[in-house]
Design a protein around this motif. Structure first.
Motif, mmCIF file in Angstrom:
data_model
loop_
_atom_site.group_PDB
_atom_site.id
_atom_site.type_symbol
_atom_site.label_atom_id
_atom_site.label_comp_id
_atom_site.label_asym_id
_atom_site.label_seq_id
_atom_site.Cartn_x
_atom_site.Cartn_y
_atom_site.Cartn_z
ATOM 1 N N THR A 103 0.443 26.994 -5.289
ATOM 2 C CA THR A 103 1.061 25.899 -6.043
ATOM 3 C C THR A 103 2.371 25.462 -5.401
ATOM 4 O O THR A 103 2.707 24.278 -5.407
ATOM 5 N N THR A 104 3.097 26.421 -4.806
ATOM 6 C CA THR A 104 4.313 26.056 -4.078
ATOM 7 C C THR A 104 3.984 25.159 -2.899
ATOM 8 O O THR A 104 4.666 24.164 -2.646
ATOM 9 N N THR A 105 2.920 25.492 -2.188
ATOM 10 C CA THR A 105 2.498 24.685 -1.045
ATOM 11 C C THR A 105 2.059 23.294 -1.484
ATOM 12 O O THR A 105 2.368 22.307 -0.814
ATOM 13 N N LEU A 106 1.356 23.198 -2.598
ATOM 14 C CA LEU A 106 0.943 21.890 -3.103
ATOM 15 C C LEU A 106 2.143 21.012 -3.421
ATOM 16 O O LEU A 106 2.165 19.814 -3.102
ATOM 17 N N VAL A 107 3.154 21.592 -4.033
ATOM 18 C CA VAL A 107 4.372 20.839 -4.360
ATOM 19 C C VAL A 107 5.063 20.386 -3.075
ATOM 20 O O VAL A 107 5.485 19.236 -2.958
ATOM 21 N N SER A 123 3.112 17.589 -1.318
ATOM 22 C CA SER A 123 3.298 16.334 -2.054
ATOM 23 C C SER A 123 4.675 15.737 -1.772
ATOM 24 O O SER A 123 4.814 14.527 -1.583
ATOM 25 N N LEU A 124 5.694 16.601 -1.744
ATOM 26 C CA LEU A 124 7.050 16.114 -1.450
ATOM 27 C C LEU A 124 7.154 15.534 -0.037
ATOM 28 O O LEU A 124 7.795 14.502 0.167
ATOM 29 N N LEU A 125 6.525 16.195 0.920
ATOM 30 C CA LEU A 125 6.566 15.690 2.296
ATOM 31 C C LEU A 125 5.874 14.334 2.419
ATOM 32 O O LEU A 125 6.382 13.419 3.085
ATOM 33 N N PHE A 126 4.720 14.205 1.797
ATOM 34 C CA PHE A 126 4.031 12.901 1.818
ATOM 35 C C PHE A 126 4.865 11.839 1.104
ATOM 36 O O PHE A 126 4.903 10.688 1.521
ATOM 37 N N LEU A 127 5.528 12.228 0.028
ATOM 38 C CA LEU A 127 6.370 11.289 -0.717
ATOM 39 C C LEU A 127 7.537 10.812 0.155
ATOM 40 O O LEU A 127 7.816 9.610 0.223
ATOM 41 N N THR A 155 0.827 -1.208 0.000
ATOM 42 C CA THR A 155 0.000 0.000 0.000
ATOM 43 C C THR A 155 0.861 1.257 0.000
ATOM 44 O O THR A 155 0.536 2.243 -0.661
ATOM 45 N N SER A 156 1.958 1.220 0.727
ATOM 46 C CA SER A 156 2.865 2.369 0.751
ATOM 47 C C SER A 156 3.482 2.605 -0.627
ATOM 48 O O SER A 156 3.621 3.755 -1.064
ATOM 49 N N ILE A 157 3.823 1.559 -1.329
ATOM 50 C CA ILE A 157 4.362 1.698 -2.689
ATOM 51 C C ILE A 157 3.292 2.256 -3.631
ATOM 52 O O ILE A 157 3.581 3.090 -4.491
ATOM 53 N N ALA A 158 2.041 1.826 -3.448
ATOM 54 C CA ALA A 158 0.947 2.385 -4.256
ATOM 55 C C ALA A 158 0.774 3.872 -3.957
ATOM 56 O O ALA A 158 0.538 4.675 -4.877
ATOM 57 N N ASN A 159 0.919 4.257 -2.678
ATOM 58 C CA ASN A 159 0.849 5.671 -2.318
ATOM 59 C C ASN A 159 1.975 6.461 -2.982
ATOM 60 O O ASN A 159 1.772 7.595 -3.422
ATOM 61 N N ILE A 160 3.156 5.879 -3.047
ATOM 62 C CA ILE A 160 4.288 6.544 -3.693
ATOM 63 C C ILE A 160 3.972 6.789 -5.169
ATOM 64 O O ILE A 160 4.258 7.870 -5.701
ATOM 65 N N CYS A 161 3.367 5.816 -5.818
ATOM 66 C CA CYS A 161 2.996 5.986 -7.238
ATOM 67 C C CYS A 161 1.991 7.124 -7.411
ATOM 68 O O CYS A 161 2.124 7.951 -8.322
ATOM 69 N N LEU A 162 0.980 7.174 -6.535
ATOM 70 C CA LEU A 162 0.003 8.261 -6.608
ATOM 71 C C LEU A 162 0.662 9.618 -6.352
ATOM 72 O O LEU A 162 0.363 10.601 -7.026
ATOM 73 N N LEU A 163 1.561 9.651 -5.374
ATOM 74 C CA LEU A 163 2.220 10.915 -5.045
ATOM 75 C C LEU A 163 3.141 11.390 -6.163
ATOM 76 O O LEU A 163 3.256 12.598 -6.391
ATOM 77 N N VAL A 164 3.783 10.490 -6.856
ATOM 78 C CA VAL A 164 4.613 10.884 -7.999
ATOM 79 C C VAL A 164 3.726 11.497 -9.084
ATOM 80 O O VAL A 164 4.083 12.519 -9.691
ATOM 81 N N GLY A 165 2.564 10.903 -9.315
ATOM 82 C CA GLY A 165 1.622 11.472 -10.279
ATOM 83 C C GLY A 165 1.133 12.840 -9.862
ATOM 84 O O GLY A 165 1.058 13.773 -10.685
ATOM 85 N N MET A 166 0.807 12.996 -8.578
ATOM 86 C CA MET A 166 0.353 14.301 -8.082
ATOM 87 C C MET A 166 1.464 15.333 -8.180
ATOM 88 O O MET A 166 1.226 16.477 -8.562
ATOM 89 N N LEU A 167 2.672 14.934 -7.840
ATOM 90 C CA LEU A 167 3.802 15.853 -7.897
ATOM 91 C C LEU A 167 4.049 16.320 -9.337
ATOM 92 O O LEU A 167 4.333 17.501 -9.571
ATOM 93 N N TYR A 168 3.893 15.417 -10.285
ATOM 94 C CA TYR A 168 4.044 15.775 -11.694
ATOM 95 C C TYR A 168 3.020 16.844 -12.097
ATOM 96 O O TYR A 168 3.362 17.850 -12.719
ATOM 97 N N VAL A 169 1.760 16.616 -11.712
ATOM 98 C CA VAL A 169 0.695 17.568 -12.054
ATOM 99 C C VAL A 169 0.947 18.906 -11.370
ATOM 100 O O VAL A 169 0.820 19.979 -11.987
ATOM 101 N N TYR A 170 1.310 18.866 -10.090
ATOM 102 C CA TYR A 170 1.524 20.109 -9.357
ATOM 103 C C TYR A 170 2.745 20.871 -9.867
ATOM 104 O O TYR A 170 2.746 22.102 -9.891
ATOM 105 N N LEU A 171 3.790 20.157 -10.262
ATOM 106 C CA LEU A 171 4.960 20.837 -10.822
ATOM 107 C C LEU A 171 4.632 21.501 -12.157
ATOM 108 O O LEU A 171 5.124 22.595 -12.457
#
Length: 110
Positions: A55-59, A62-66, A28-44
């Motif tokens: 937008t800076t806060t969103l990035v 996302s990085l902290l959760f990652l 589940t943690s690896i699945a969360n990492i995949c979702l967070l990488v996708g979110m980080l891509y969109v936010y960047l």
């Protein structure tokens, strides 16, 4: 004889399920990492278009959760619980986090 073979088959299924339960927080943690990488891509992408505090806060969030999920995955690789019940509580929290991240990613992609 038939009863013994059925019990042996059930025993192998149970041991496989126990192994799956013990490793499910890591999965589940690896699945969360995949979702967070996708979110980080969109936010960047959005950050490069609109440089704002939001937008800076969103990035950063996302990085902290990652980082949190990467550290948890590393911890769990080296500290697999010996009994399945010890894997349930992390699985509950990671499952809820996965659900929240999946919903957030769906909303973000729109």
């Amino acid at each position: 004889m038939v009863l013994e073979s059925n019990l042996l088959g059930l025993q192998s299924i149970m041991s496989t399920l126990l192994i799956l339960v013990k490793y499910s927080p890591l999965i589940t943690s690896i699945a969360n990492i995949c979702l967070l990488v996708g979110m980080l891509y969109v936010y960047l992408e959005r950050y490069l278009k609109v440089r704002s505090k939001f937008t800076t806060t969103l990035v950063l969030v996302s990085l902290l959760f990652l980082v949190q999920n990467i550290l948890f995955s590393i911890y769990f690789v080296f500290n697999v619980p010996e009994i399945p019940i010890n894997a349930v509580l992390p699985l509950v929290f990671l499952g809820l986090e996965f659900t929240a991240l999946a919903l957030l990613l769906m909303i973000t992609r729109e």
